[in-house]
Design an enzyme around this catalytic site. Structure first.
Site, PDB file in Angstrom:
ATOM      1  N   ASP A  62       0.878  -1.178   0.000  1.00  0.00           N
ATOM      2  CA  ASP A  62       0.000   0.000   0.000  1.00  0.00           C
ATOM      3  C   ASP A  62       0.909   1.219   0.000  1.00  0.00           C
ATOM      4  O   ASP A  62       1.618   1.455   0.990  1.00  0.00           O
ATOM      5  CB  ASP A  62      -0.900  -0.024   1.246  1.00  0.00           C
ATOM      6  CG  ASP A  62      -1.862   1.169   1.296  1.00  0.00           C
ATOM      7  OD1 ASP A  62      -1.671   2.146   0.525  1.00  0.00           O
ATOM      8  OD2 ASP A  62      -2.802   1.127   2.108  1.00  0.00           O
ATOM      9  N   PHE A  94     -10.417  10.964  -8.766  1.00  0.00           N
ATOM     10  CA  PHE A  94     -11.853  11.131  -8.536  1.00  0.00           C
ATOM     11  C   PHE A  94     -12.549  11.237  -9.887  1.00  0.00           C
ATOM     12  O   PHE A  94     -11.984  11.800 -10.832  1.00  0.00           O
ATOM     13  CB  PHE A  94     -12.121  12.400  -7.718  1.00  0.00           C
ATOM     14  CG  PHE A  94     -11.809  12.242  -6.256  1.00  0.00           C
ATOM     15  CD1 PHE A  94     -12.818  11.937  -5.352  1.00  0.00           C
ATOM     16  CD2 PHE A  94     -10.508  12.391  -5.785  1.00  0.00           C
ATOM     17  CE1 PHE A  94     -12.536  11.784  -3.997  1.00  0.00           C
ATOM     18  CE2 PHE A  94     -10.222  12.234  -4.433  1.00  0.00           C
ATOM     19  CZ  PHE A  94     -11.234  11.925  -3.543  1.00  0.00           C
ATOM     20  N   VAL A  96     -15.111  12.797 -12.618  1.00  0.00           N
ATOM     21  CA  VAL A  96     -15.413  14.221 -12.854  1.00  0.00           C
ATOM     22  C   VAL A  96     -16.692  14.671 -12.157  1.00  0.00           C
ATOM     23  O   VAL A  96     -16.789  15.828 -11.725  1.00  0.00           O
ATOM     24  CB  VAL A  96     -15.529  14.564 -14.366  1.00  0.00           C
ATOM     25  CG1 VAL A  96     -14.187  14.986 -14.907  1.00  0.00           C
ATOM     26  CG2 VAL A  96     -16.138  13.442 -15.155  1.00  0.00           C
ATOM     27  N   GLN A 105     -10.611  16.379  -2.309  1.00  0.00           N
ATOM     28  CA  GLN A 105     -10.083  15.683  -3.489  1.00  0.00           C
ATOM     29  C   GLN A 105      -8.591  15.983  -3.656  1.00  0.00           C
ATOM     30  O   GLN A 105      -7.798  15.082  -3.975  1.00  0.00           O
ATOM     31  CB  GLN A 105     -10.829  16.117  -4.747  1.00  0.00           C
ATOM     32  CG  GLN A 105     -12.295  15.708  -4.751  1.00  0.00           C
ATOM     33  CD  GLN A 105     -12.917  15.733  -6.143  1.00  0.00           C
ATOM     34  OE1 GLN A 105     -12.218  15.737  -7.152  1.00  0.00           O
ATOM     35  NE2 GLN A 105     -14.238  15.720  -6.193  1.00  0.00           N
ATOM     36  N   ALA A 192      -6.984  18.578  -9.329  1.00  0.00           N
ATOM     37  CA  ALA A 192      -6.147  17.907  -8.324  1.00  0.00           C
ATOM     38  C   ALA A 192      -5.315  16.801  -8.971  1.00  0.00           C
ATOM     39  O   ALA A 192      -4.119  16.641  -8.680  1.00  0.00           O
ATOM     40  CB  ALA A 192      -7.026  17.335  -7.217  1.00  0.00           C
ATOM     41  N   TYR A 193      -5.946  16.035  -9.846  1.00  0.00           N
ATOM     42  CA  TYR A 193      -5.228  14.947 -10.534  1.00  0.00           C
ATOM     43  C   TYR A 193      -4.069  15.525 -11.362  1.00  0.00           C
ATOM     44  O   TYR A 193      -2.947  15.017 -11.309  1.00  0.00           O
ATOM     45  CB  TYR A 193      -6.203  14.180 -11.419  1.00  0.00           C
ATOM     46  CG  TYR A 193      -5.593  13.026 -12.164  1.00  0.00           C
ATOM     47  CD1 TYR A 193      -5.328  11.808 -11.528  1.00  0.00           C
ATOM     48  CD2 TYR A 193      -5.282  13.136 -13.518  1.00  0.00           C
ATOM     49  CE1 TYR A 193      -4.765  10.743 -12.220  1.00  0.00           C
ATOM     50  CE2 TYR A 193      -4.723  12.068 -14.217  1.00  0.00           C
ATOM     51  CZ  TYR A 193      -4.472  10.877 -13.574  1.00  0.00           C
ATOM     52  OH  TYR A 193      -3.924   9.824 -14.259  1.00  0.00           O
ATOM     53  N   GLY A 194      -4.370  16.594 -12.124  1.00  0.00           N
ATOM     54  CA  GLY A 194      -3.335  17.209 -12.962  1.00  0.00           C
ATOM     55  C   GLY A 194      -2.154  17.693 -12.133  1.00  0.00           C
ATOM     56  O   GLY A 194      -0.991  17.461 -12.493  1.00  0.00           O
ATOM     57  N   LYS A 197      -0.025  14.858 -10.877  1.00  0.00           N
ATOM     58  CA  LYS A 197       0.826  14.285 -11.919  1.00  0.00           C
ATOM     59  C   LYS A 197       1.936  15.250 -12.353  1.00  0.00           C
ATOM     60  O   LYS A 197       2.997  14.797 -12.782  1.00  0.00           O
ATOM     61  CB  LYS A 197      -0.023  13.822 -13.110  1.00  0.00           C
ATOM     62  CG  LYS A 197      -0.944  12.634 -12.782  1.00  0.00           C
ATOM     63  CD  LYS A 197      -0.170  11.384 -12.329  1.00  0.00           C
ATOM     64  CE  LYS A 197      -1.056  10.137 -12.327  1.00  0.00           C
ATOM     65  NZ  LYS A 197      -0.333   8.916 -11.903  1.00  0.00           N
ATOM     66  N   ARG A 231      -8.685   1.973 -21.295  1.00  0.00           N
ATOM     67  CA  ARG A 231      -9.955   1.458 -20.749  1.00  0.00           C
ATOM     68  C   ARG A 231      -9.709   0.706 -19.440  1.00  0.00           C
ATOM     69  O   ARG A 231      -9.351  -0.475 -19.436  1.00  0.00           O
ATOM     70  CB  ARG A 231     -10.629   0.520 -21.761  1.00  0.00           C
ATOM     71  CG  ARG A 231     -11.184   1.227 -22.988  1.00  0.00           C
ATOM     72  CD  ARG A 231     -11.967   0.298 -23.881  1.00  0.00           C
ATOM     73  NE  ARG A 231     -11.168  -0.755 -24.479  1.00  0.00           N
ATOM     74  CZ  ARG A 231     -10.442  -0.638 -25.597  1.00  0.00           C
ATOM     75  NH1 ARG A 231     -10.360   0.530 -26.229  1.00  0.00           N
ATOM     76  NH2 ARG A 231      -9.779  -1.665 -26.076  1.00  0.00           N
TER      77      ARG A 231
END
Ligand code: NAP
Length: 276
Positions: A62, A94, A96, A105, A192-194, A197, A231
């Site tokens: 983890d 998360f 969209v 988030q 937040a994801y951007g 990364k 996918r």
């Protein structure tokens, strides 16, 4: 101690990570570890690959849990004396339409994607053997998010001298700025994801630079990459690539031949170095 080469993939009970393990089982001349935070999901994934005639090994990991990371580190050190291939694939996003407050988030996404990946790197990079290959699975979203940062932030994230501590401070600042709802005023994009990364890509550039400075003769190659739009449970059924296709660029970087001295410290997509 075993002298067999060893490859490790984080977050590999499903999605791109599972496909990376599948490809490595076919192409990597050594032991391949499928890892999962949940042993049940991990063992089920191992059983699935066994059905395909492949022989991955399993270890719990983890990346949010320092004890779990350190237990795996000790296991690898004792059993193999090091690591030949490390793929930092584990990540979260998360949806969209998720209604969780943006500040939550931001904290949760950064915790796994940036801080978890960094903690794995801190513990496992010292174990990398000569000619080792490290692949940090980032995303094209990091480049898109970079383009939407203020000029000041862009300059920092593109800097060739930014330190890991400075990057950590910036990632913490993003989370704090979202809590005060001043992140856009402070020059951050609304993703937040951007941002998480961006952290992974910039961390990779820093780690590659440190390898140049500290372990020049060891020929270790470390890169960030995007698997494409794949996918999986994360991206959904409309994405263009199958998981096996998504694994191609990470696996290409994981299996760069010992004669290669590049790419290193790059952001790679479709097996091609992209500008940062
Ligand atoms: P996925 O199907 O949701 O799989 C993510 C994997 O990461 C799962 O095995 C998940 O385990 C694991 N994970 C999450 N948090 C973890 C933790 N704290 N410790 C250990 N494992 C953890 O997503 P995916 O699409 O395969 O994504 C794989 C990587 O590719 C991610 O880094 C993602 O950001 C990146 N990426 C994906 C796409 C895309 O289009 N799919 C595009 C660009 C980049 P559980 O099953 O336990 O949740």
């Amino acid at each position: 101690m075993s002298s067999v080469p060893v490859a490790v993939v984080t977050g590999s009970n499903k999605g791109v990570g599972l496909a990376i393990v599948r490809a490595l089982c076919k192409q990597f001349p050594g032991d391949v570890y499928l890892t999962s935070r949940d042993p049940g999901r991990g063992q089920a994934a191992v059983a699935q690959l066994q059905q395909e005639g492949l022989r991955p090994l399993f270890h719990q990991l983890d990346i949010d849990d320092l004890q779990s990371i350190r237990a795996f580190r000790d296991f690898l050190k004792d059993k193999y004396g090091g690591i030949n291939v490390l793929v930092n694939n584990a990540g979260i996003a998360f949806k969209v339409n998720d209604t969780t407050p943006f500040a939550v988030q931001a904290e949760v996404t950064l915790k796994t994607n940036f801080f978890g990946t960094r903690n794995v790197s801190t513990e496992l990079l010292p174990l990398m053997k000569p000619y080792g290959r490290v692949v940090n699975v980032s995303s094209m979203q990091s480049s898109l998010a970079l383009g939407r940062c203020s000029q000041e932030l862009q300059q920092k994230f593109r800097s060739d001298t930014i330190t890991e501590d400075e990057l950590v401070q910036l990632m913490n600042k993003f989370v704090e700025d979202t809590k005060k709802n001043i992140h856009e005023k402070e020059g951050w994009p609304n993703t937040a994801y951007g941002v998480s990364k961006i952290g992974v890509t910039v961390l990779s550039r820093i780690q590659a630079r440190l390898l140049n400075e500290q372990r020049k003769g060891d020929h270790i190659l470390l890169n960030a990459c995007c698997p494409g739009w794949v996918r999986t449970d994360m991206a959904g059924p409309k994405a263009t690539k199958s998981p096996d296709e998504g694994a191609e660029t990470p696996v290409y970087l994981a299996l760069l031949p010992s004669s290669a001295d590049a790419p290193h410290g790059q952001f790679v997509s479709d097996k091609t170095v992209k500008p940062w």
